[in-house]
Design an enzyme around this catalytic site. Structure first.
Site, short mmCIF file in Angstrom:
data_model
loop_
_atom_site.label_atom_id
_atom_site.label_comp_id
_atom_site.label_asym_id
_atom_site.label_seq_id
_atom_site.Cartn_x
_atom_site.Cartn_y
_atom_site.Cartn_z
N HIS A 9 -0.21 5.47 7.62
CA HIS A 9 -1.47 4.53 7.21
C HIS A 9 -1.45 3.48 8.55
O HIS A 9 -0.49 2.76 8.60
CB HIS A 9 -1.30 3.78 6.30
N GLU B 220 0.85 -1.14 0.10
CA GLU B 220 -0.01 -0.13 -0.04
C GLU B 220 0.74 1.14 -0.14
O GLU B 220 0.30 2.44 0.32
CB GLU B 220 -0.83 -0.10 1.12
N HIS C 74 -4.18 1.11 11.25
CA HIS C 74 -5.66 0.37 11.65
C HIS C 74 -5.98 0.67 13.05
O HIS C 74 -6.55 0.03 13.73
CB HIS C 74 -5.63 -1.05 11.28
N HIS D 257 -11.50 -0.28 6.93
CA HIS D 257 -10.07 -0.45 6.63
C HIS D 257 -9.41 0.29 8.02
O HIS D 257 -8.85 -0.48 8.74
CB HIS D 257 -9.75 -0.07 5.52
#
Lengths: 250, 250, 250, 250
Positions: C109, C90, C111, C179
């Site tokens: 990025h 990603e 979670h 996500h």
């Protein structure tokens, strides 16, 4: 109320059982390790030979209790040995429950954090899983105002302790409005196990209410549990003890 | 029900695969480290060569399992080696699922705390994120009363285990009312991964219900996940293993 | 989508800035230590001298990143050094945001578990306290279905990353349905700080909804924050770094 | 507002009381250990002999404070010793509360995470248990907009601090909309104890709202608490201190 300074010395009981003392020390540490006890709260065990006496630590943090900190009291909560002055104010809870419940061999008073919401609610703490069946149709809540309304919510007088024992009745756990909980059982290990289960059950029941109606154990499941012991409870005790005592050493 | 004392010795399977044993030990430790398992619960793996046998630890806390604690059972849950007596009562779960699901190579029974609210609710546990797509349209709930209503909610009989396997169907996870969860998958590492994801998904779904209607994965996202493997799942396994085994040493 | 195997080698950028590498390592550890990152997720920093390149770790758990694990990529996400194969799928997120936002010097990025409920809800994540003012009127949510509906919700193609960058717009944080989250800021330290604040803000906002209508920051407070830097943000960075790096050593 | 750079040097107070310094260091560590303080927030104590001065650490993380980091300020928040430049911007809170409340000997400003939901709600933080009786009929909330609406919600000016002191009134705790909390009490140990109780009370009150109407302490219980000290509060202090200082050494 038997105040600390005026404590009468009780008749001397038999020699303490080393196994009982070891379990009582481990219980203090395990319950601290699980957050059921913090700086306050106390657990006692009735003497196996002399049923008119129980063993309890001096007034101190449960996480620091060792075998030499454990003393004997009679059921009027007087220490056996002369000169004991570091005594829990609320030890009157223990004597009154041992008097009212001949079947009870261990008593725990805690401020288990997950139970407090149920202490101040009309929603009963009820069993989410089989191992919490001891909660039955729901833990009763004792409101000290049914005895008097002039104190700090601590159980310090005989009248308050008798009222509490009455609210406990034949249950394993009674919640105290604005205060905490008292558990009574057939052994130290049993009430430790049930205290840890009650704490997690409380958290799970609160979460479950967010999902809609909660399905608790059925009447026949509760009935079954009254007549059958849990499978292999000692496995958890040994694991918890190892963790709690190990941490203490480190 | 094959009770412990009456356990029949099964035919001897091939030599244990060291890699399988290492993964099974790590799985026990990782799941304990993440709070999915505490003193109870068990994970097994089907033998790669001899599909009629599976490997599981003796009855003990998962956090303490080593390779020498792992034994072989046949699909009737009889230990291969004579004299094994420390056996999980509920190992019947494993045999029945391996029989019903030829695709399944690993089975886990846990009391994962975040899943309990969903065990006792009509609200289904559903996937919040892509890695939880294995939950599909929602994990089914097995109610032991569909088999019988006279026990302690543990899965101890063949009939109960067959009912459970039927409720699991083609799913990866089935919840047990008033009890816990059973997961089935294609490898030890997969069910460990899914168990950890299910636990966090449960907590996140409960929190999300407080914010209003929850948007779960779409049908096409669920469909995609059926046909594609997760990217680089081994990265998490290695990290979790290192942490769990390191803590054990300390 | 620039797949790992077909990665083109980019032009060599200047020598890496040791201070930038040190901050990037610390950021990986701090975010792991705070539970914002687990085994997955990545943080990058744009090169100060050569704005057409950014620095990011190889594909590995953030908790284990050291300075030698950090490599340079161009804004098409091609590694500068030949032979690099352990690359985040990603990483396309990073290049597209650096292209779209010349002011952005760092991208994260994650979670982050507390943010997931807001990813799947129509309720916006909004600032509870002054230090969360960067959330503005609420973090936008990017739905990958606005680009395509055929993947695993990961951002792997240029089209998906462009759509994400568009959803981010001029914000500091964009949530990804089903996500996680992507943050963009003026420095590594700023996005680390904001990631930790966003996580706690999310938990507090959810709790606050249980108490009734929530009072968020006012329009004038949000406006003020746009023009003033936080007071002494480095104090937290140094404390968090010391804890995270210390734990790593132990 | 007494800005850092323009700090006037105040008259020299008497020699610091070693016991006060030791308690102030322990308080910083204990509050960090309990998550009441993170990288920010500050606690001060009025000098016992010279009531026109108070002691507070330099601007630094509370978890790292030692006795040599603690300095004296006058009630206009000017450091006694020349050359002090690492000063908390918000120390104006301390001086104004000491001026307004002659009974107050210690002041704490925190961003205690459990309190934030109550800072931004019309639901008052109210006592769940006897030891939280200091919350009375509910902690007041100070909205900085009653003074001005042009800052970052920090309390940096005399006008803001005076407004805050007025909102505190005779209470022990005041919440700050969009910001945190300020506690005032008769000793360092008392406000530490009350800060830890307030944090857990907040979490329990939020959970209790999920169960239906919450029963808080009665008027007579609140009245009783005004006239009686808690039993053996030092037991918790010693336990918490031992844990917090021990962790620091390790």
């Amino acid at each position: 109320m038997s105040a600390d300074s005026s404590a009468v010395t009780a008749a001397v009981p038999g020699t303490p059982d080393p196994a009982l003392l070891e379990d009582l020390v481990a219980a203090n540490r395990i319950l601290s390790d699980h957050g059921v006890l913090d700086a306050y709260g106390h657990i006692s065990a009735r003497d196996h030979g002399d049923r008119q006496h129980y063993w309890i630590s001096r007034s101190m943090p449960p996480a620091q209790v060792t075998a030499t900190d454990i003393i004997a009291c009679d059921l009027d909560n007087n220490p056996v040995r002369a000169g004991e002055t570091r005594l829990f104010f609320e030890r009157v809870i223990h004597g009154e429950i041992y008097k009212a419940r001949p079947d009870v061999m261990a008593v725990l008073h805690s401020h288990s954090p997950g139970l407090i919401p149920f202490c101040n609610s009309d929603t009963r703490l009820r069993p989410m899983i089989g191992s919490a069946a001891f909660l039955g149709e729901g833990a009763p809540v004792f409101d000290i105002r049914t005895v008097d309304d002039e104190g700090d919510l601590n159980i310090c007088t005989l009248a308050q302790a008798k009222g509490l024992a009455q609210a406990l009745g034949r249950h394993c756990l009674v919640l105290l409005r604005g205060h905490g909980a008292v558990a009574a059982g057939s052994s130290i290990r049993q009430i430790v196990r049930q205290a840890i289960i009650a704490e997690s059950n409380a958290r799970q029941q609160i979460q479950a209410t967010l999902l809609g109606p909660v399905h608790f154990l059925t009447a026949s499941e509760l009935e079954f549990a009254k007549h059958h012991k849990p499978k292999d409870p000692d496995r958890a005790w040994q694991l918890w003890k190892q963790r709690a005592m190990g941490e203490q050493k480190a």
